[in-house]
Design an enzyme around this catalytic site. Structure first.
Site, mmCIF file in Angstrom:
data_model
loop_
_atom_site.group_PDB
_atom_site.id
_atom_site.type_symbol
_atom_site.label_atom_id
_atom_site.label_comp_id
_atom_site.label_asym_id
_atom_site.label_seq_id
_atom_site.Cartn_x
_atom_site.Cartn_y
_atom_site.Cartn_z
ATOM 1 N N ASN A 48 -8.975 -15.869 14.525
ATOM 2 C CA ASN A 48 -10.423 -15.417 14.285
ATOM 3 C C ASN A 48 -11.402 -15.710 13.550
ATOM 4 O O ASN A 48 -11.987 -14.977 13.399
ATOM 5 C CB ASN A 48 -9.860 -13.981 14.625
ATOM 6 C CG ASN A 48 -9.343 -12.938 16.088
ATOM 7 O OD1 ASN A 48 -9.706 -12.802 16.561
ATOM 8 N ND2 ASN A 48 -9.389 -11.900 15.072
ATOM 9 N N HIS A 215 -16.782 -9.315 16.945
ATOM 10 C CA HIS A 215 -16.550 -10.779 17.521
ATOM 11 C C HIS A 215 -17.353 -11.672 17.174
ATOM 12 O O HIS A 215 -18.312 -12.501 17.928
ATOM 13 C CB HIS A 215 -15.877 -10.697 18.800
ATOM 14 C CG HIS A 215 -14.553 -10.180 18.817
ATOM 15 N ND1 HIS A 215 -13.863 -10.872 18.282
ATOM 16 C CD2 HIS A 215 -14.409 -8.919 18.575
ATOM 17 C CE1 HIS A 215 -12.322 -10.045 17.997
ATOM 18 N NE2 HIS A 215 -12.502 -8.791 18.292
ATOM 19 N N LYS A 242 -13.317 -12.284 10.571
ATOM 20 C CA LYS A 242 -13.084 -12.440 11.657
ATOM 21 C C LYS A 242 -14.431 -13.727 11.204
ATOM 22 O O LYS A 242 -14.214 -14.667 10.380
ATOM 23 C CB LYS A 242 -13.569 -11.853 12.791
ATOM 24 C CG LYS A 242 -12.491 -10.957 13.159
ATOM 25 C CD LYS A 242 -12.582 -10.155 14.405
ATOM 26 C CE LYS A 242 -12.539 -8.844 14.297
ATOM 27 N NZ LYS A 242 -10.601 -8.901 14.157
#
Ligand SMILES: Cc1ncc(COP(=O)(O)O)c(C=O)c1O
Length: 388
Positions: A48, A215, A242
């Site tokens: 990630n 994300h 991430k």
């Protein structure tokens, strides 16, 4: 025997091909898009680290300077003596970046989601939490679902990105305290929430919009602002673990909610503050994420190349993010493709239930700014062979 269910449940996981185990991973000293597992180096498509920032010299240096200045630990919870200059400076940076009045740091995104939903959905002084309603997208992350159902609020779910259904649900409610919750970019599919439509619905229904940008932050929008560059979001949560390549998380919101969380969010009050050195490292990664647009451009360029090189019968969930899902349905198939790629030196984890719904096992490819054209060609060729 006590806790006999443990061995029975583990045996069942094996039977269902859902048994999980960890691998001990080392970074390959030659390249930060490779990992070494059991002595073998793999090209990593399951990270990630979307912007390719992990190991960046300036971030490492900021962390080292942070350790020299503050030590490795905050040494207390934030409300006692754990809230250091480094934390306040990071909160200020995030407020400026996202144009939000206030920001609060948490030890993880999981804790931040629990904190927000449980604190808003808890009863107090005679007020019933039934006066609070949460509307969650069906594909919301486990931590949002956990937070919502472990609160006392009424929880309603709407089908993934189904604005019509959400509109109908909201129309039936006369409740004054409504929170719509979704993800900026969905973790297992890579598609985006309909941010503009959700924001409009929230305004029209006097509801708040809560987006989990785990994300999206760094990856989507101008200067990597995530969903905040697409609409006015009441509350944004994002993790540092991430694209920002450190750890911890934040909630950005208005003054009164900030104050409310400091006073009532048990995950905040009764937990050691994140390491101030990590806060310093995160400040540096945010600065790089804001300035280096080429990292976002590269993700898009490589993602387009990946789509072009895949055989046409391989269907990807449409995505503007780093995440590209190939749904193969059965656990067995996902495991077999993952194994075939492993034999060719590519690490691509099989994602299976309960992380995703039954019969939707998948390969979750993450394309990062530290990949190159050659890496993508290798991946596409291997997938074309494994999925033919
Ligand atoms: C959408 C989403 N929200 C929250 C989290 C939790 O964040 P953290 O890893 O910081 O606990 C994750 C993943 O880990 C995630 O994918």
């Amino acid at each position: 025997m006590a806790f006999e269910f443990i061995s029975a449940q583990l045996a069942r996981q094996h039977e269902l091909l859902r048994y999980r185990k960890r691998n001990t991973v080392q970074l390959d000293s030659q390249a930060n898009n490779r990992i070494v597992i059991e002595g073998k180096s793999y090209l990593n498509f399951s990270s990630n680290d979307y912007l390719g920032l992990n190991g960046h010299q300036a971030i490492n240096k900021a962390m080292q300077e942070g350790v020299d200045r503050f030590g490795a630990s905050a040494s207390a919870s934030s409300l006692i003596t754990g809230h250091h200059y480094a934390h306040q400076a990071l909160e200020n940076d995030i407020c400026q970046w996202l144009n939000k009045p206030r920001c609060l740091l948490f030890s993880s995104g999981f804790a931040a989601n629990l904190a927000l939903l449980q604190t808003l959905g808890q009863s107090f002084q005679g007020k019933s939490a039934a006066e609070v309603e949460f509307y969650l997208d069906k594909l919301s992350h486990a931590s949002m679902i956990e937070g919502a159902y472990h609160s006392e609020a009424k929880v309603k779910r709407f089908a993934h990105n189904n604005i019509t259904q959400l509109t109908a649900q909201l129309a039936k409610s006369s409740n004054e305290n409504k929170l719509i919750a979704s993800e900026g970019v969905f973790s297992m599919d890579g598609d985006q929430a309909k941010v503009g439509e959700l924001a409009k619905l929230a305004t029209n229904n006097n509801a708040w919009l809560y987006l989990d940008d785990a994300h999206s932050i760094g990856v989507i929008g101008e200067n990597g602002q995530g969903s905040n560059s697409l609409a006015d979001i009441d509350i944004t949560m994002a993790t540092f673990g991430k694209a920002l390549a450190s750890s911890g998380a934040f909630i950005a919101c208005n003054e009164s909610l900030h104050d409310y969380l400091i006073n009532f969010a048990r995950h905040y009050i009764y937990s050691t503050a994140i390491s101030p050195a990590v806060a310093m490292a995160t400040r540096q990664s945010i600065a790089i994420a804001q300035q280096e647009q080429w990292r976002r451009d590269k993700i898009i360029e490589l993602s387009n190349l990946f789509t072009d090189l895949l055989d046409k019968h391989i269907v990807l969930v449409p995505s503007q993010s780093s995440i590209h899902a190939i749904i193969v349905k059965k656990e067995e198939k996902a495991l077999s493709v993952s194994q075939q790629l492993k034999e060719q030196g590519i690490w691509l984890s099989a994602i299976r239930p309960p992380t995703v719904a039954a019969n939707s096992s998948r390969l979750r490819v993450t394309i990062c700014a530290n990949h190159n054209h050659q890496d993508i060609k290798r991946l596409a060729e291997s997938l074309n062979k494994a999925l033919n």
